[in-house]
Write a protein that holds these residues in place. Structure first.
Motif, PDB file in Angstrom:
ATOM      1  N   ARG A 140      58.029   4.121  33.156  1.00  0.00           N
ATOM      2  CA  ARG A 140      58.855   5.222  33.493  1.00  0.00           C
ATOM      3  C   ARG A 140      57.810   6.186  34.149  1.00  0.00           C
ATOM      4  N   GLU A 141      56.624   6.171  33.535  1.00  0.00           N
ATOM      5  CA  GLU A 141      55.646   7.110  34.467  1.00  0.00           C
ATOM      6  C   GLU A 141      55.568   6.576  35.719  1.00  0.00           C
ATOM      7  N   THR A 153      60.972  18.557  44.645  1.00  0.00           N
ATOM      8  CA  THR A 153      60.844  19.433  43.337  1.00  0.00           C
ATOM      9  C   THR A 153      61.012  18.442  42.208  1.00  0.00           C
ATOM     10  N   VAL A 154      60.539  19.044  40.898  1.00  0.00           N
ATOM     11  CA  VAL A 154      60.780  18.452  39.551  1.00  0.00           C
ATOM     12  C   VAL A 154      62.194  18.152  39.508  1.00  0.00           C
ATOM     13  N   ALA A 155      63.098  19.215  39.897  1.00  0.00           N
ATOM     14  CA  ALA A 155      64.738  18.708  39.792  1.00  0.00           C
ATOM     15  C   ALA A 155      65.110  17.833  40.639  1.00  0.00           C
ATOM     16  N   ASP A 156      64.358  17.943  41.742  1.00  0.00           N
ATOM     17  CA  ASP A 156      64.940  16.641  42.963  1.00  0.00           C
ATOM     18  C   ASP A 156      64.676  15.248  42.304  1.00  0.00           C
ATOM     19  N   ILE A 157      63.595  15.067  41.749  1.00  0.00           N
ATOM     20  CA  ILE A 157      62.995  13.980  41.049  1.00  0.00           C
ATOM     21  C   ILE A 157      63.567  13.508  39.829  1.00  0.00           C
ATOM     22  N   ALA A 158      64.143  14.495  38.899  1.00  0.00           N
ATOM     23  CA  ALA A 158      64.994  14.476  37.729  1.00  0.00           C
ATOM     24  C   ALA A 158      66.473  13.936  38.431  1.00  0.00           C
ATOM     25  N   GLY A 166      62.923  18.761  32.242  1.00  0.00           N
ATOM     26  CA  GLY A 166      61.655  18.539  31.149  1.00  0.00           C
ATOM     27  C   GLY A 166      61.110  17.117  31.002  1.00  0.00           C
ATOM     28  N   THR A 167      61.956  16.124  31.009  1.00  0.00           N
ATOM     29  CA  THR A 167      61.441  14.529  30.789  1.00  0.00           C
ATOM     30  C   THR A 167      60.383  14.380  31.979  1.00  0.00           C
ATOM     31  N   VAL A 168      60.979  14.804  33.288  1.00  0.00           N
ATOM     32  CA  VAL A 168      60.346  14.427  34.400  1.00  0.00           C
ATOM     33  C   VAL A 168      58.901  15.329  34.332  1.00  0.00           C
ATOM     34  N   ARG A 169      58.745  16.586  33.813  1.00  0.00           N
ATOM     35  CA  ARG A 169      57.564  17.097  33.588  1.00  0.00           C
ATOM     36  C   ARG A 169      56.652  16.452  32.495  1.00  0.00           C
ATOM     37  N   ARG A 182      44.292  16.498  38.758  1.00  0.00           N
ATOM     38  CA  ARG A 182      44.648  17.783  38.484  1.00  0.00           C
ATOM     39  C   ARG A 182      46.226  17.945  38.717  1.00  0.00           C
ATOM     40  N   ASN A 183      46.849  17.103  39.603  1.00  0.00           N
ATOM     41  CA  ASN A 183      48.227  17.335  40.078  1.00  0.00           C
ATOM     42  C   ASN A 183      48.998  16.082  40.263  1.00  0.00           C
ATOM     43  N   ARG A 184      50.195  16.130  40.472  1.00  0.00           N
ATOM     44  CA  ARG A 184      50.921  14.833  40.643  1.00  0.00           C
ATOM     45  C   ARG A 184      50.714  14.113  41.962  1.00  0.00           C
ATOM     46  N   ALA A 185      50.329  14.817  42.854  1.00  0.00           N
ATOM     47  CA  ALA A 185      50.012  14.400  44.102  1.00  0.00           C
ATOM     48  C   ALA A 185      48.831  13.422  44.217  1.00  0.00           C
TER      49      ALA A 185
END
Length: 197
Positions: A140-141, A153-158, A166-169, A182-185
């Motif tokens: 899943r990761e 955005t996180v919402a787009d990915i979700a 929240g699960t995506v985060r 440091r970040n998702r990229a």
């Protein structure tokens, strides 16, 4: 004669490989395809002894296709010498993994050895794979990081993955922590560079 099927989306590379392998007295290229989703039908129709598969192709990637080709000897032939790809190829049951900068004679020899029941893996890549260790990311990761590479955005990915924000985060945070970035990229780049996506 050893019957070979070539699967590579780069026409020039595929045709050059066919010409080089065709010079070998005991090898016959019986077919060529340019998409991953064309491989299984070609195997059924042509009955090759050995399939040479590229990894990144339209339709389906070579690592996924390799896992579906029971009873056929498969060699991954790719530009991508990433340790994670080698591990995934081995998990899919391939008999060989050769990087495209190999000499033509080495490739022909690999086809012969795999046809005879042997296994052929690039030594440098095998050593790098052992030192890199296993992929620490869950399925899943990996899905979430793959989706993150497409942007949004996180919402787009979700929405794309049918998960909550929240699960995506949580998956992103876990992947970032495991990869020490440091970040998702950066997480997506690091995982992709190791062949874990």
């Amino acid at each position: 004669m050893i019957r070979v099927l070539l699967a590579d989306d780069q026409h020039l590379v595929r045709e050059a490989l066919a010409a080089l392998l065709g010079l070998e007295p005991d090898l016959e290229v019986v077919g060529q395809v340019s998409r991953g989703d064309e491989v299984s039908p070609a195997v059924t129709a042509l009955r090759p002894d050995v399939v040479l598969l590229d990894i990144e192709m339209p339709g389906r990637d070579g690592l996924t296709v390799a896992g579906d080709l029971a009873g056929v000897r498969v060699i991954i032939l790719t530009t991508f010498g990433r340790p994670g790809y080698l591990r995934r190829a081995m998990d899919a049951g391939v008999a060989g993994y050769v990087v495209k900068d190999a000499r033509a004679g080495e490739l022909a020899d690999a086809v012969r050895r795999v046809h005879a029941g042997g296994r052929v893996f690039d030594r440098k890549l095998a050593a790098a794979s052992v030192s890199a260790g296993a992929n620490p990311l869950t399925g899943r990761e990996r899905d979430v990081l793959r989706a993150a590479t497409e942007g949004g955005t996180v919402a787009d990915i979700a929405r794309r993955l049918h998960l909550s924000d929240g699960t995506v985060r949580n998956y992103l945070s876990s992947a970032i922590g495991k990869l020490g970035v440091r970040n998702r990229a950066e997480a997506a780049r690091a995982a992709e560079a190791k062949g874990w996506l």
